[in-house]
Design a protein around this motif. Structure first.
Motif, mmCIF file in Angstrom:
data_model
loop_
_atom_site.group_PDB
_atom_site.id
_atom_site.type_symbol
_atom_site.label_atom_id
_atom_site.label_comp_id
_atom_site.label_asym_id
_atom_site.label_seq_id
_atom_site.Cartn_x
_atom_site.Cartn_y
_atom_site.Cartn_z
ATOM 1 N N UNK A 1 -69.557 19.581 -20.741
ATOM 2 C CA UNK A 1 -70.819 19.398 -20.035
ATOM 3 C C UNK A 1 -71.511 18.118 -20.507
ATOM 4 N N UNK A 2 -71.652 18.017 -21.818
ATOM 5 C CA UNK A 2 -72.352 16.856 -22.351
ATOM 6 C C UNK A 2 -71.591 15.570 -22.046
ATOM 7 N N UNK A 3 -70.234 15.631 -22.169
ATOM 8 C CA UNK A 3 -69.434 14.433 -21.913
ATOM 9 C C UNK A 3 -69.572 13.952 -20.485
ATOM 10 N N UNK B 1 -79.463 5.646 -21.304
ATOM 11 C CA UNK B 1 -79.981 6.259 -22.522
ATOM 12 C C UNK B 1 -79.377 7.625 -22.795
ATOM 13 N N UNK B 2 -79.206 8.389 -21.706
ATOM 14 C CA UNK B 2 -78.635 9.733 -21.881
ATOM 15 C C UNK B 2 -77.272 9.606 -22.534
ATOM 16 N N UNK B 3 -76.471 8.691 -21.979
ATOM 17 C CA UNK B 3 -75.133 8.507 -22.524
ATOM 18 C C UNK B 3 -75.204 8.053 -23.975
ATOM 19 N N UNK B 4 -76.044 7.068 -24.219
ATOM 20 C CA UNK B 4 -76.143 6.555 -25.584
ATOM 21 C C UNK B 4 -76.527 7.672 -26.536
ATOM 22 N N UNK C 1 -66.919 20.409 -30.609
ATOM 23 C CA UNK C 1 -67.449 20.059 -29.286
ATOM 24 C C UNK C 1 -67.334 18.562 -28.999
ATOM 25 N N UNK C 2 -67.477 17.781 -30.071
ATOM 26 C CA UNK C 2 -67.542 16.334 -29.871
ATOM 27 C C UNK C 2 -66.234 15.773 -29.310
ATOM 28 N N UNK C 3 -65.124 16.351 -29.739
ATOM 29 C CA UNK C 3 -63.839 15.878 -29.222
ATOM 30 C C UNK C 3 -63.759 16.085 -27.710
ATOM 31 N N UNK C 4 -64.218 17.263 -27.281
ATOM 32 C CA UNK C 4 -64.229 17.538 -25.840
ATOM 33 C C UNK C 4 -65.163 16.554 -25.126
ATOM 34 N N UNK C 5 -66.313 16.354 -25.718
ATOM 35 C CA UNK C 5 -67.294 15.479 -25.084
ATOM 36 C C UNK C 5 -66.721 14.073 -24.924
ATOM 37 N N UNK C 6 -66.055 13.610 -25.929
ATOM 38 C CA UNK C 6 -65.494 12.258 -25.876
ATOM 39 C C UNK C 6 -64.447 12.128 -24.789
ATOM 40 N N UNK C 7 -63.570 13.126 -24.739
ATOM 41 C CA UNK C 7 -62.515 13.084 -23.729
ATOM 42 C C UNK C 7 -63.103 13.175 -22.324
ATOM 43 N N UNK D 1 -61.471 16.856 -12.183
ATOM 44 C CA UNK D 1 -60.614 15.775 -12.643
ATOM 45 C C UNK D 1 -60.439 15.771 -14.151
ATOM 46 N N UNK D 2 -61.382 16.403 -14.843
ATOM 47 C CA UNK D 2 -61.295 16.414 -16.292
ATOM 48 C C UNK D 2 -60.460 17.567 -16.811
#
Lengths: 306, 326, 537
Positions: A123-125, A134-137, A178-184, A219-220
């Motif tokens: 979701x976050x990714x 800014x949201x992305x950053x 979670x961060x790994x998922x977000x990055x991908x 697609x993800x």
């Protein structure tokens, strides 16, 4: 833009409409996928029915006797009158029963944490990829922030604030994963959201959440499944590592990982059973999960068929 | 791009700031080094004196303010355990970890990419199936257990390789390196392999997945049809596309190799930062933990920057600056 | 390597695809005047001998620095830099300095160096585990070039033992030294049997023989210390010949190393006692509740309950089954051989049925609910011991839970985690060492009532209190006559045990592993000293 470069994760939008029956049929076309599924179902059943299948409740201190400790496979109990098929650990815990119960905890911890992490992370990714700016950053800094923390530090902090327990281990694993998922998700989403059809939907006034859900998310899925497969397995072994470092699940309710780490100190003394049998169970479990995950990915990727 | 890099540095500083706050609050909740280390014969008055000496009796924001003041003077505090500046303690162990992480990353690419390529190009060959099963084993087993098995088999049973420690080092550019001596290399092999196994499996799988995605694409077929050699097709067209996820993972995992070398370093008694941070957490050595995490954050921000730049190089559609400003 | 190969192959072979496991490892032989490599379980945190006084640091610093009084393997005082000492009156001691002792830089050791060392040792900024507890009550005077006078505030019979803790450094070097000069070796100038060569934190410490040493010359010209914290790795390093000696052999490895013809073990009962402590101070103890979780009056104020617990716990079984010989069941506060040990106190046999009856008599026929707390990374097999204790208490009807946590969290909560900064736990596992080799520290800090002003009972986290015993302890501490003091301390031990101030569980046994051509009989202070190791034969 060179025309011969095509995004590796792009998929045919029509594929979403494929009915479930076709999906099942194409899944079962692969023998290894089928074997994995059967194994996984058996393992899950064994874990769920652990109390029915085991001789002993390894979590009930009253049923343990240290005088029965460190017995090799096939030895019979001095007190309780049954045979320890896979031997006992130093507390006199029947390894067979302990493995069944441990399987429950390991599986539960792995699946719950990876799923939660995937939902939160994806979701976050996607939001990051779609909104940009800014949201992305902010989100990606959060990802960096999280990834810079060693797992055990997060675990120790949670432990200090909330106390030890399975729930807290899951929380720690989610925070780690979670961060790994977000990055991908962001990586894929970034490529995808530059595509013309997304731009078009945007211009046509389709609401953001619909674009995210209907176009970006599907697609993800394939890359996320690859990651999720890895992460379930990883969560289970991460939990084992946390237990190895002394901050995992409670010692009176050992998971497979804790059984392995409790047993490994006996490895050199030839008492292999305390560590090898839980190790094998862990291995079979993870291999089964991965076989299923592998097949799912192949099936979910429509270009395989065309 | 330079403006963007500046922006990244600004963000990094912000992240570090947040992180130090979290660590201060977290460490405060966990415990204090006095109760852990104090002489069992010490009187309550001595305990109170020590707590005051370290400023641990002050409210947390006062302690944090003192830390910030020190930071301005480039002083990250003195280790409670080692009686040396935290930064120096870490820097003494930094080369060992970097060396191990580089070796592990190198090994994982060396193992992962060719095997993944093979498995992707010949998906139905028996060897490919074997490779894929092997890769599942690679990330299935907990690192600490594999490490123990390595020691049991290669050190104890076979006696081929040493069981731990760093071995002989050679000083180059003022830093001690293991990879320049045979003894050092032999000490490094097992821990590096132990650390690389998981990453190698991951890279292998990503490579194979990438190849499988790319192969049926029209442009690859077209390239074949145009009569380009198979080698050229694989190494130029296929590999280039496959490299995007692989580079991301290698980059990301390099940071995590450093952060998570904790277990490998503990088992193989590798005197690096990972072992230091575990010991410091166990001893509540706050200056070391804070300094370590700041360095790790810096490292990650740098790695992410490099990964993003490589992304732009490999996939021209993702433009570095636009990707951030939209 | 005596590993059970059938088991090994059947078990691991399945997993790994059995390889050739038959080659045995080469070993580097030790030789006279050669190098001794020691694998240490704990890393030394500093070369400064007055920094944290932990076992690893003390072990290494003992090679480089002398004390005025040394401790032999069973912690009896033997002459160090002082060749003799005498008690002038209760508050005054005089030490006569040995002639011919020199520092590594060739300077002679003088009384000024001693006085300087004691001043510095009690004032090292940042040293948490410092020497103030042993030096705080003393003033030092130079009588003549060879005589040091020590004056204490109260009569103190253990001055020589207390001074045996403090390393003697050179005043000339020490005055200008910065903290980092010790780690670089610049200020690491002592008068000990070995000289500093190299210190790489976490990696290696090397020392070489000091040929001008006043005492017996050690057999090894060079000693290398390598930290190997993981037990299995340490054992592997010994078996593969990477190191000649290791400390802290894990319990699970004792049995099979013992069978290995190429190796030998050395043992020493540590001066420490691992014990269970009850909350006896608060009227309601947070982790001792009725089975439904509601508050009940603190059951541990009742002697019968404490007695039932003591009877329910089978210490022999724990020592044999869980510690596999790395611990001896404890019947009192210190093991035999430590001054003050009372030989008349016998180990009780566990009796669960009787314990249950006692619990019933105390008004808890169905037991109660209790959490047992303890560290999981501090003592040998601590979490396994906790579980075994829980098993035994479950048998007498206690609904018990085990909460084992890392030491860094445990000790803060154990000291001040409760409401109002009091010790938090109701029932917990901790340890206490008789560092001076006699029982007074245990009595004073652990058994004496907690008293903020005098500092007595500083480690009495259960807040056990018995005024009669307090008076007796204080009397003993001021009695200079050894025989009389021993009599009083024995009585104190008997009272504390009868009162069940704590439940002594076991005395850890330190086990060293070494190649079979090396000989070592073990020490009670857990230090690993190259000087103690000799070539066999």
């Amino acid at each position: 833009m060179p025309s011969d470069i095509v995004d590796p994760f792009a998929r045919d939008p029509e594929a979403t409409a494929r009915p479930l029956r076709d999906f099942a049929r194409s899944y079962l076309r692969s023998p290894s996928g089928a074997v994995g599924l059967v194994l996984l179902v058996l393992i899950v059943l064994a874990a769920l029915c652990a109390p029915l299948l085991s001789f002993q409740n390894p979590y009930d201190l009253l049923q343990l006797d240290i005088m029965d400790g460190q017995l090799p496979p096939g030895a019979s109990s001095m007190a309780a009158g049954y045979t320890y098929l896979l031997g006992t650990d130093d507390q006199g815990r029947d390894m067979y029963s302990a493995i069944l119960y441990g399987l429950r905890i390991s599986l539960g911890v792995g699946v719950i944490s990876a799923t939660t992490a995937a939902v939160i992370g994806a979701t976050l990714g996607l939001i990051a990829a779609y909104r940009g700016g800014r949201v992305e950053a902010a989100i990606m800094r959060l990802v960096d922030f999280q990834l810079s923390f060693p797992t055990i530090l997060i675990a120790l902090m949670i432990l200090a604030v909330l106390g030890k327990g399975i729930g807290n281990v899951i929380l720690a694993l989610v925070l780690v994963e979670w961060a790994t998922f977000a990055r991908t998700a962001r990586g894929v989403g970034l490529v995808e959201s530059r595509k013309e059809y997304i731009e078009a939907s945007h211009v046509m006034g389709v609401p953001t959440w619909r674009i995210l859900l209907q176009h970006l998310l599907p697609n993800c899925i394939p890359p996320l499944i690859v990651i999720a497969t890895v992460q379930v397995a990883r969560a289970i072994s991460l939990e084992a590592t946390l237990s190895f470092l002394g901050v995992g699940v409670p010692i009176t309710q050992p998971s497979l990982g804790l059984l392995i780490s409790n047993g490994y100190q006996y490895m050199f003394s030839g008492m292999y059973w305390m560590s090898v049998f839980p190790g094998l169970s862990l291995l079979v479990t993870i291999v089964a999960i991965n076989l299923v995950g592998d097949r799912l990915r192949d099936v979910l990727n429509p270009r395989k068929d065309s | 791009m330079f403006a963007s890099i500046l922006q990244r540095i600004g963000q990094a500083v912000f992240v570090m700031f947040c992180m130090t706050v979290v660590v201060f609050i977290g460490m405060n909740l966990i415990g204090n080094p006095i109760d852990l280390l104090i002489s069992p014969s010490a009187t309550p008055a001595e305990r109170a004196r020590l707590i005051a000496e370290f400023g641990l009796d002050q409210p947390i924001w006062v302690q944090y303010w003192r830390f910030l003041v020190g930071l301005v003077h480039l002083d990250l505090g003195t280790s409670y355990i080692f009686n040396e500046p935290a930064l120096r303690v870490i820097m003494q162990r930094f080369p060992a970890t970097i060396e191990l992480a580089l070796a592990a990353t190198f090994l994982s690419v060396l193992i992962g990419v060719p095997l993944g390529l093979y498995a992707g190009l010949r998906p139905y060959a028996p060897l490919s199936r074997f490779i894929m099963t092997g890769s599942i084993l690679g990330f299935s087993l907990p690192t600490f257990w594999v490490g123990m098995m390595f020691i049991l088999v290669f050190s104890v049973q076979l006696g081929w390789l040493p069981s731990g420690g760093r071995g002989d080092t050679v000083t180059l550019l003022g830093v001690k390196w293991s990879f320049l001596t045979w003894d050092g290399l032999s000490h490094m092999l097992l821990p590096a392999l132990n650390l690389a196994l998981f990453k190698a499996s991951l890279i292998l799988r990503l490579t194979r997945a990438g190849v499988a995605e790319v192969l049926p694409q029209d442009y690859v077929r077209l390239a074949h049809a145009k009569g380009l050699s198979a080698r050229r097709v694989v190494f130029v067209h296929v590999l280039k596309n496959v490299m995007i996820p692989v580079v991301t993972v290698v980059g990301l995992e390099f940071g995590s190799v450093i952060a998570f070398s904790v277990v490998t370093e503990t088992i193989f008694a590798w005197p690096g930062m990972g072992k230091l941070i575990i010991d410091s957490i166990n001893n509540l050595d706050r200056p070391i933990i804070v300094a370590y995490l700041m360095i790790i954050v810096l490292l990650f921000v740098t790695i992410n920057l490099v990964v993003d730049i490589l992304y732009t190089v490999l996939d021209p559609r993702v433009q570095f600056s636009k990707a951030r400003t939209r | 390597m005596e590993l059970d190969r059938r088991h090994f192959l059947s078990g691991l072979g399945m997993l790994l695809g059995a390889g050739s496991l038959l080659r045995s490892a080469p070993a580097y032989a030790v030789e006279l005047d050669g190098t001794l490599i020691i694998g240490m379980s704990t890393e030394s945190s500093s070369m400064d001998p007055h920094w944290h006084i932990q076992t690893a640091n003390s072990s290494v610093s003992q090679h480089l620095f002398d004390r005025i009084v040394h401790m032999d393997a069973s912690q009896n005082e033997v002459p160090g830099l002082a060749e003799s000492w005498r008690n002038v009156d209760g508050n005054t001691w005089e030490f006569t300095l040995r002639e011919g002792a020199t520092f590594h830089n060739g300077d002679p050791v003088t009384v000024e160096d001693l006085i300087f060392s004691y001043a510095r040792a009690s004032d090292v900024p940042g040293a948490i585990f410092n020497l103030r507890a042993y030096l705080g009550d003393k003033t030092f005077e130079k009588v003549d070039d060879r005589t040091l006078r020590v004056i204490t505030e109260q009569p103190n019979p253990i001055v020589p033992r207390e001074l045996a803790t403090t390393a003697i450094i050179s005043k000339k070097v020490g005055e200008t030294a910065l903290p980092e000069d010790y780690n670089s070796g610049k200020a690491c100038i002592g008068s000990g049997p070995y000289k500093f060569v190299e210190y790489v934190p976490g990696q290696v410490i090397q020392v070489e023989r000091h040929d001008g040493y006043w005492g017996e010359k050690p057999q090894w010209s060079r000693v290398v210390f390598r930290p190997i914290p993981t037990g299995g790795s340490r054992v592997a390093a010994l078996q593969s010949g990477d190191v000649n000696v290791i400390d802290s052999v894990p319990p699970s490895d004792v049995e099979h190393l013992e069978k290995d013809a190429k190796l030998r073990l050395g043992r020493g009962t540590a001066n420490r006692m691992i014990f269970l402590s009850f909350d006896q101070g608060r009227d309601v103890s947070p982790y001792a509740t009725a089975k439904d979780g509601s508050a009940i009056p603190n059951p541990f104020k009742n002697h019968l309950v404490r007695d039932a617990f003591d009877l329910a716990i089978d210490k022999k079984a724990i020592a044999e089954r869980i510690l596999s010989g790395n611990g001896a069941p404890a019947e009192q506060l210190v093991p035999a051989g430590i001054f003050g040990h009372n030989p008349e106190i016998a180990l009780r046999d566990a009796d669960a049925a009787k314990a249950k009856a006692m619990l019933e008599e105390a008004g808890y026929p169905d037991g109660f609910k209790l959490t047992l707390h303890g560290p999981n990374d501090r003592f040998i097999r601590d979490s396994a011991v906790l579980q075994a204790v829980a098993q035994m208490l479950a048998r007498i009807g206690i609904a018990i839970e085990v909460d084992a946590m890392p030491a860094n969290i445990f000790y803060k909560r154990a000291a001040s985690g409760g409401e109002g900064g009091v010790p938090e736990f109701s029932f917990f596992l901790v340890g206490y060492g008789a560092a001076t080799g006699e029982v007074s520290g245990v009595l004073r800090n652990l058994i004496h009532s907690y008293d903020d002003a005098s500092g007595f009972g500083s480690n009495n986290r259960g807040r056990y209190s018995n005024p009669d015993l307090d008076a007796l302890i204080e009397e003993g501490m001021a009695t200079v006559d050894d025989a009389k003091r021993e009599e009083i301390y024995r009585k104190c031990c008997a009272m504390a045990v009868a009162d069940l101030a704590v439940i002594p569980l076991y005395y850890p046994i330190s086990v060293w592993g070494m190649q079979s051509d090396i000989q070592f009989e073990g020490r009670s202070d857990e230090r690993t000293l190259a000087m103690d190791f000799h070539l066999a034969g």
